[in-house]
Design a protein around this motif. Structure first.
Motif, PDB file in Angstrom:
ATOM      1  N   GLN A   1       0.897  -1.312  -0.055  1.00  0.00           N
ATOM      2  CA  GLN A   1       0.029  -0.019  -0.009  1.00  0.00           C
ATOM      3  C   GLN A   1       0.912   1.336  -0.006  1.00  0.00           C
ATOM      4  O   GLN A   1       0.468   2.105  -0.720  1.00  0.00           O
ATOM      5  CB  GLN A   1      -1.039  -0.031   1.266  1.00  0.00           C
ATOM      6  N   ARG A   2       2.007   1.235   0.724  1.00  0.00           N
ATOM      7  CA  ARG A   2       2.768   2.429   0.998  1.00  0.00           C
ATOM      8  C   ARG A   2       3.389   2.511  -0.423  1.00  0.00           C
ATOM      9  O   ARG A   2       3.641   3.996  -0.863  1.00  0.00           O
ATOM     10  CB  ARG A   2       3.647   2.334   2.177  1.00  0.00           C
ATOM     11  N   ARG A   3       4.075   1.689  -0.914  1.00  0.00           N
ATOM     12  CA  ARG A   3       5.018   1.702  -2.028  1.00  0.00           C
ATOM     13  C   ARG A   3       3.895   1.943  -3.286  1.00  0.00           C
ATOM     14  O   ARG A   3       4.432   2.981  -4.212  1.00  0.00           O
ATOM     15  CB  ARG A   3       5.617   0.389  -2.434  1.00  0.00           C
TER      16      ARG A   3
ATOM     17  N   GLY B   1      -7.856  -7.003  -0.714  1.00  0.00           N
ATOM     18  CA  GLY B   1      -8.378  -5.650  -1.371  1.00  0.00           C
ATOM     19  C   GLY B   1      -7.443  -4.799  -2.317  1.00  0.00           C
ATOM     20  O   GLY B   1      -7.802  -3.374  -2.383  1.00  0.00           O
ATOM     21  N   LEU B   2      -6.431  -5.214  -2.452  1.00  0.00           N
ATOM     22  CA  LEU B   2      -5.350  -4.410  -3.264  1.00  0.00           C
ATOM     23  C   LEU B   2      -5.653  -4.080  -4.500  1.00  0.00           C
ATOM     24  O   LEU B   2      -5.047  -3.270  -5.269  1.00  0.00           O
ATOM     25  CB  LEU B   2      -3.993  -5.175  -3.223  1.00  0.00           C
ATOM     26  N   LEU B   3      -6.810  -4.357  -5.182  1.00  0.00           N
ATOM     27  CA  LEU B   3      -7.125  -3.871  -6.586  1.00  0.00           C
ATOM     28  C   LEU B   3      -7.614  -2.478  -6.275  1.00  0.00           C
ATOM     29  O   LEU B   3      -7.832  -1.870  -7.326  1.00  0.00           O
ATOM     30  CB  LEU B   3      -8.078  -4.877  -7.228  1.00  0.00           C
ATOM     31  N   GLU B   4      -7.983  -2.042  -5.236  1.00  0.00           N
ATOM     32  CA  GLU B   4      -8.248  -0.640  -5.023  1.00  0.00           C
ATOM     33  C   GLU B   4      -7.272   0.451  -5.314  1.00  0.00           C
ATOM     34  O   GLU B   4      -7.425   1.418  -5.630  1.00  0.00           O
ATOM     35  CB  GLU B   4      -9.068  -0.568  -3.665  1.00  0.00           C
ATOM     36  N   ARG B   5      -6.039  -0.238  -5.568  1.00  0.00           N
ATOM     37  CA  ARG B   5      -4.912   0.685  -5.494  1.00  0.00           C
ATOM     38  C   ARG B   5      -4.651   0.745  -7.115  1.00  0.00           C
ATOM     39  O   ARG B   5      -4.470  -0.311  -7.924  1.00  0.00           O
ATOM     40  CB  ARG B   5      -3.532   0.268  -5.148  1.00  0.00           C
TER      41      ARG B   5
ATOM     42  N   PRO C   1       7.428  -2.269  -7.543  1.00  0.00           N
ATOM     43  CA  PRO C   1       8.213  -3.128  -8.466  1.00  0.00           C
ATOM     44  C   PRO C   1       7.337  -3.447  -9.706  1.00  0.00           C
ATOM     45  O   PRO C   1       6.889  -4.723  -9.790  1.00  0.00           O
ATOM     46  CB  PRO C   1       8.915  -4.279  -7.516  1.00  0.00           C
ATOM     47  N   ASP C   2       6.894  -2.740 -10.543  1.00  0.00           N
ATOM     48  CA  ASP C   2       6.065  -2.805 -11.847  1.00  0.00           C
ATOM     49  C   ASP C   2       6.393  -4.065 -12.436  1.00  0.00           C
ATOM     50  O   ASP C   2       5.366  -5.131 -12.481  1.00  0.00           O
ATOM     51  CB  ASP C   2       5.586  -1.864 -12.738  1.00  0.00           C
ATOM     52  N   GLU C   3       7.509  -4.651 -12.877  1.00  0.00           N
ATOM     53  CA  GLU C   3       7.782  -5.821 -13.652  1.00  0.00           C
ATOM     54  C   GLU C   3       7.606  -6.986 -12.852  1.00  0.00           C
ATOM     55  O   GLU C   3       6.981  -7.975 -13.625  1.00  0.00           O
ATOM     56  CB  GLU C   3       9.061  -5.592 -14.324  1.00  0.00           C
ATOM     57  N   LEU C   4       8.165  -6.878 -11.792  1.00  0.00           N
ATOM     58  CA  LEU C   4       7.945  -8.088 -10.834  1.00  0.00           C
ATOM     59  C   LEU C   4       6.355  -8.621 -10.658  1.00  0.00           C
ATOM     60  O   LEU C   4       6.167  -9.812 -10.463  1.00  0.00           O
ATOM     61  CB  LEU C   4       8.833  -7.914  -9.460  1.00  0.00           C
TER      62      LEU C   4
END
Length: 304
Positions: free
Chosen positions: A95-97, A135-139, A104-107
């Motif tokens: 969440q913070r990153r 719930g991380l899809l909200e990011r 780390p988009d590619e990873l």
């Protein structure tokens, strides 16, 4: 007419959870089952789920719950394993990153692709829907990566997305982000109440589905206790799982023998006011419906 999906998204966490979800799906008490393919048990538990999917056909949605964080999961992609070993991120760290645009988009994209591929190859079918754990899809940044992974998979039919946020600004933003990828959203609705008292849960469910919007997703966490679950989860959560399982499996769910029940079956009901009202689950004069007559894929709510 409003379509409500009742589903569980944590297949693969424990044998007791997995058995419970398969039984409920086979008896028409769940309309969606999401598998976490990044768990230790998935290589052993995919085959029974595959058999359940073949048994019930299109009456139940089967999908994948992508896991980038949390306990009891480990990376699937080779690159993620090489860099982070056997541990996933903590939710708070991701969440913070994401907030600082330091993901780390590619990873993460490789990991999403690997989990989608693992599901499709082992299940020998594409996922009907995709959810993201915790719930991380909200990011927004993470959502875009998930959408790119789905696009890369080139499924014949785009899977539905399970929204982690209730209808409102964030849900509308997620739908706008998904639209260019040809993806549709199932809106988050209130999950099944997390209580351990069976009679109280029966009472609460009498009105639980009233007022929900069309294409809503109601999350549940049914399960049966086993050694793995007792080791990994607190007693209260295990009690909640067991309570939900027993209520969903009960002949009293839905309480279809009483006037005013909130569920409407497409074939044999009428509706009154802003609630769907049950008028008999079998042919006229045959009395109360049997367990297998109540199919959640057939449930519509009429809130006109």
């Amino acid at each position: 007419m409003k379509r409500i999906t009742l589903g569980a998204l944590d297949y693969g966490l424990a044998f007791g959870v997995d058995r419970a979800l398969r039984q409920l799906a086979e008896h028409g008490r769940l309309s969606a089952v999401g598998a976490i393919v990044a768990t230790e048990l998935w290589p052993r538990e995919f085959r029974p789920l595959q058999e359940t999917a073949e048994m019930v056909g299109k009456s139940v949605h089967f999908g994948v719950t992508l896991a980038f964080s949390g306990d009891r999961v480990s990376p699937v992609s080779t690159r993620m394993q090489e860099i982070y070993g056997e541990r996933m991120f903590r939710r708070e760290k991701l969440q913070r990153r994401a907030l600082l645009r330091l993901l780390p988009d590619e990873l993460l994209l490789d990991e999403a692709k690997a989990q989608l591929a693992r599901y499709s190859v082992l299940m020998k079918r594409q996922p009907d829907f995709v959810a993201v754990r915790e719930g991380l899809l909200e990011r927004t940044a993470l959502a875009r990566l998930v959408f790119k992974a789905i696009e890369h998979a080139d499924f014949d039919v785009p899977p539905l997305l399970i929204s982690p946020v209730s209808p409102g600004f964030k849900a509308s933003r997620l739908a706008r982000l998904a639209r260019p990828f040809g993806l549709q959203i199932l809106q988050k609705a209130a999950p099944l109440p997390e209580i351990a008292n069976r009679e109280e849960l029966h009472r609460l469910l009498h009105n639980h589905f009233d007022g929900m919007t069309d294409r809503s997703f109601v999350a549940a966490i049914p399960g049966r206790p086993d050694d793995r679950l007792r080791r990994d989860e607190p007693r209260r959560k295990i009690a909640i799982r067991e309570c939900q399982y027993e209520v969903l499996a009960s002949d009293r769910f839905p309480n279809a023998g009483q006037e005013g029940c909130f569920l409407e079956l497409k074939r044999k009901n009428g509706s009154v006011g802003n609630r769907a009202v049950f008028r008999g689950g079998q042919e006229e004069g045959e009395g109360r419906p049997r367990f297998h007559d109540l199919r959640y894929r057939d449930i519509l709510l009429d809130c006109t």
